[in-house]
Design a protein around this motif. Sequence first.
Motif, PDB file in Angstrom:
ATOM      1  N   LEU A  10       0.845  -1.188   0.000  1.00  0.00           N
ATOM      2  CA  LEU A  10       0.000   0.000   0.000  1.00  0.00           C
ATOM      3  C   LEU A  10       0.880   1.237   0.000  1.00  0.00           C
ATOM      4  O   LEU A  10       1.971   1.231   0.596  1.00  0.00           O
ATOM      5  N   GLY A  11       0.404   2.310  -0.644  1.00  0.00           N
ATOM      6  CA  GLY A  11       1.099   3.580  -0.598  1.00  0.00           C
ATOM      7  C   GLY A  11       0.458   4.463   0.457  1.00  0.00           C
ATOM      8  O   GLY A  11      -0.757   4.411   0.677  1.00  0.00           O
ATOM      9  N   LEU A  12       1.308   5.251   1.135  1.00  0.00           N
ATOM     10  CA  LEU A  12       0.814   6.226   2.115  1.00  0.00           C
ATOM     11  C   LEU A  12       1.363   7.576   1.679  1.00  0.00           C
ATOM     12  O   LEU A  12       2.586   7.768   1.608  1.00  0.00           O
ATOM     13  N   ASP A 133      -1.272  -1.586  -4.446  1.00  0.00           N
ATOM     14  CA  ASP A 133      -2.517  -2.327  -4.278  1.00  0.00           C
ATOM     15  C   ASP A 133      -3.622  -1.413  -3.774  1.00  0.00           C
ATOM     16  O   ASP A 133      -4.793  -1.641  -4.053  1.00  0.00           O
ATOM     17  N   ALA A 134      -3.245  -0.407  -3.013  1.00  0.00           N
ATOM     18  CA  ALA A 134      -4.212   0.606  -2.591  1.00  0.00           C
ATOM     19  C   ALA A 134      -3.431   1.819  -2.093  1.00  0.00           C
ATOM     20  O   ALA A 134      -2.263   1.697  -1.705  1.00  0.00           O
ATOM     21  N   ALA A 177      -7.420   8.424  -4.071  1.00  0.00           N
ATOM     22  CA  ALA A 177      -7.261   7.704  -2.794  1.00  0.00           C
ATOM     23  C   ALA A 177      -8.236   6.536  -2.695  1.00  0.00           C
ATOM     24  O   ALA A 177      -9.382   6.636  -3.125  1.00  0.00           O
ATOM     25  N   ASP A 178      -7.762   5.432  -2.129  1.00  0.00           N
ATOM     26  CA  ASP A 178      -8.670   4.342  -1.753  1.00  0.00           C
ATOM     27  C   ASP A 178      -9.153   4.543  -0.318  1.00  0.00           C
ATOM     28  O   ASP A 178     -10.268   4.168   0.026  1.00  0.00           O
ATOM     29  N   PHE A 179      -8.284   5.100   0.523  1.00  0.00           N
ATOM     30  CA  PHE A 179      -8.617   5.366   1.923  1.00  0.00           C
ATOM     31  C   PHE A 179      -8.094   6.753   2.274  1.00  0.00           C
ATOM     32  O   PHE A 179      -7.013   7.133   1.819  1.00  0.00           O
ATOM     33  N   GLY A 209      -6.549 -11.231  -0.860  1.00  0.00           N
ATOM     34  CA  GLY A 209      -5.195 -11.043  -1.384  1.00  0.00           C
ATOM     35  C   GLY A 209      -4.946  -9.641  -1.899  1.00  0.00           C
ATOM     36  O   GLY A 209      -3.952  -9.358  -2.552  1.00  0.00           O
ATOM     37  N   SER A 210      -5.893  -8.732  -1.630  1.00  0.00           N
ATOM     38  CA  SER A 210      -5.724  -7.352  -2.078  1.00  0.00           C
ATOM     39  C   SER A 210      -6.291  -6.440  -1.001  1.00  0.00           C
ATOM     40  O   SER A 210      -7.100  -6.867  -0.184  1.00  0.00           O
TER      41      SER A 210
END
Length: 215
Positions: A10-12, A133-134, A177-179, A209-210
Amino acid sequence: MSTNSPGVVLGLTGGIASGKSTVSHYFRALGVTVIDADLIARKIVEPGQPALSEIVETFGEDVLHRDGTLNRTSLGERIFQDADARARLGTITHPRIAQEMARQSAAAFERGEPWVLYDAALIVENGLYRAFDALIVVACSPQTQLQRLMSRDDLSRTDAQRRIDAQMPLADKLKVADFVIDNDQSLDHTQAQVEELFSTINERVRTGGSARTPA
Ligand SMILES: CC(C)(COP(=O)(O)OP(=O)(O)OC[C@H]1O[C@@H](n2cnc3c(N)ncnc32)[C@H](O)[C@@H]1O)[C@@H](O)C(=O)NCCC(=O)NCCS
Ligand SMILES: Nc1ncnc2c1ncn2[C@@H]1O[C@H](COP(=O)(O)OP(=O)(O)OP(=O)(O)O)[C@@H](O)[C@H]1O
């Protein structure tokens, strides 16, 4: 920062002083491996590293202290007010940062960790968000961001605003953004959001898995 990785990455991201390190700290406390681009960016410019020689070739000896270490204030003054200089610095640093981030994530997956977090300010600017992945974006109001940056780095309003303006507006990051973590309130409020997100991500990774929202 392409990941091409066997595990979930995941990216932040978020603007300067929006609270990425603060959020990372709470994820680390939950046992997550957080790979920090700023920290790697410091290591690759230590004396003797090829990136430092390339920076001196590009920007001149003025960006060094007498002891041969990088004068970060001096280089910052050059790049935060000049998009061309920023791009030139990026061609020196970004491939090396990406390579080291990939190495650290591979090591985490070897240890059996199901997912890792990349903390990097320029994921969206560099068009890399699709490689994750998100994507988690840390958000706070422009006023909060400016005040926190001025006080953390002891910068004038003009210098702080210049650093903020060297990055993409938050609204554009939120679009991909996903989150989103709202970091405009108390630290407790932020920590609670991280804990909830940690559970959500674990559950999705475990079952699908994601980390993305299932279609
Ligand atoms: C210019 C440098 C020497 C200034 O050092 P300084 O100690 O003042 O700042 P620090 O490294 O702590 O960075 C603080 C924040 O500045 C922002 N920032 C750094 N580099 C850039 C850049 N090229 N463009 C836009 N914002 C940037 C990020 O939000 C980062 O989190 C340093 O930031 C640097 O080496 N930048 C190039 C590496 C890079 O792109 N880092 C960003 C993470 S990928
Ligand atoms: N919710 C909060 N309440 C009060 N202060 C905060 C909060 N979140 C972060 N801060 C403070 O704001 C400053 C910026 O936060 P932080 O260093 O986490 O941002 P960052 O996004 O990692 O910055 P950079 O892009 O420069 O790496 C720090 O001094 C931090 O202690």
